[in-house]
Enzyme design. Structure first.
Site, PDB file in Angstrom:
ATOM      1  N   MET A 120       0.785  -1.224   0.000  1.00  0.00           N
ATOM      2  CA  MET A 120       0.000   0.000   0.000  1.00  0.00           C
ATOM      3  C   MET A 120       0.817   1.273   0.000  1.00  0.00           C
ATOM      4  O   MET A 120       0.499   2.197   0.720  1.00  0.00           O
ATOM      5  CB  MET A 120      -0.861   0.027   1.264  1.00  0.00           C
ATOM      6  CG  MET A 120      -2.031  -0.866   1.178  1.00  0.00           C
ATOM      7  SD  MET A 120      -2.375  -1.470   2.842  1.00  0.00           S
ATOM      8  CE  MET A 120      -0.791  -2.149   3.288  1.00  0.00           C
ATOM      9  N   PRO A 121       1.829   1.330  -0.828  1.00  0.00           N
ATOM     10  CA  PRO A 121       2.635   2.571  -0.753  1.00  0.00           C
ATOM     11  C   PRO A 121       1.876   3.770  -1.322  1.00  0.00           C
ATOM     12  O   PRO A 121       0.978   3.622  -2.149  1.00  0.00           O
ATOM     13  CB  PRO A 121       3.856   2.263  -1.622  1.00  0.00           C
ATOM     14  CG  PRO A 121       3.833   0.799  -1.859  1.00  0.00           C
ATOM     15  CD  PRO A 121       2.407   0.371  -1.782  1.00  0.00           C
TER      16      PRO A 121
END
Lengths: 64, 64, 64, 64, 64, 64
Positions: free
Chosen positions: B1-2
Site C-alpha cells: 500500500m505505498p
C-alpha cells in the site's frame, strides 16, 4: 537539505511576497541550523477558499 | 500500500512523461518491496516556478 | 529540483532497500525529465501498521 | 490542533460536498479525540486524473 | 490560517532550535501576509539519515 | 482513490481511537463522494509536542 512546505489561502499573494517567504524561510534554516541554502527547498501552495476548512466551515463560508 | 508524492516544477510535463513516472515508481516499489501495484498510489504535483524556492530565490528568479 | 515522498508501512525495510528506492526514484526523474540528481530529494516515511488504514480498517487489523 | 489533508481526484466535486467533507472530518476529530474545532484544519486537494496513478497507470488511462 | 511543514534530517535538533524555527516561521507569515499567529501551524518532522536521499544516495551513505 | 493524512499531537491516542478515525474518515468519503473504500487510504501521523507550533510557541511550551 531542509524541505519546507507552506500552505496558504489563495487570495492574491504577489510574487514579491512569495519571494519574501522563500528568502525568510531559507535564512531561518541557515541561521538556526546552519543548513546549506543551495539544498533548501521552499514550496508554496495556494489553496482555494472553498478547499480550506476551519471550525466546521470552509474559509469561503466563514467570510460570508 | 505505498503512497508516493512527486513534486516537480510546472513546465510542460507531458501526459506520456507522467505515465512514465507512474509506471516507473510503481515498478520500483513492486521490485524492491514486493508491494501490490493495485494499492500503490503515485500522485504528481506540478508547482509554479514562482512558488518553488531554492538557494534563497524562486526558480523563476534564478532563471532570469 | 524534484521532491519525492514515499510512504510505506513500517515492517523491517532494510537500509539496502531504502538505498534502492532512493537510487531508483532519482534515476527515474533523471531519465524521464532530465532533472539534476544533486537537487533531487527522496524522503521515505515508515508508517506504523496501526496508523495506516485501508478498506475501513488499519493494516494491523486486516492482517489479524 | 489537528491538520487533515484530503486528496481526491478532480472531477466536479461541488462546494456543498467539500463543505460536507470539512464538517464531517472536523466532527470526527471532535467526537473521537475531543479536539477543538476552531484549531482543526481540513485542506482538500483536487488532483488531475493524469496526475494520479494506481496499478501502473494514471486514472485517466484506466478509464479509457 | 497558514500551515507550514518543515522536514529536516534527524540529528540532535534541540527544543530551543525547534522553538526558534516555530517563532521565526510564524513571524514571517505575520509580517509578510498579515496572518493570524493563533491559527498558524508549524510542524517539524525529523527524518532519519537513512531515509533522506539526495544525489542518488541516502545522507547516511554520503557522509561515510 | 482518496488519500487522507491526519496529523495530530502525540499524546496517548489508543489503537481503538485510531481505528475510529480510519473508519469514520473512510465512511465520510464513501457517503459524500461514493468512493471505493478498498482504495481509500487514511494515514495518521502523531507529532511530538515540541515539534508542533501554534501562536509562536510549541504546544509543549504553551501547556507549561
Amino acid at each position: 537539505m531542509p524541505y519546507v512546505n507552506i500552505k496558504i489561502t489563495d487570495e492574491g499573494v504577489t510574487d514579491a511576497q512569495k519571494q519574501q517567504l522563500i528568502r525568510g524561510t531559507t535564512k531561518l534554516l541557515v541561521d538556526t541550523l546552519n543548513k546549506n541554502p543551495e539544498t533548501t527547498f521552499v514550496i508554496i501552495e495556494e489553496v482555494n477558499l472553498n478547499n480550506w476548512g476551519i471550525g466546521y466551515h470552509s474559509v469561503k463560508e466563514r467570510r460570508k
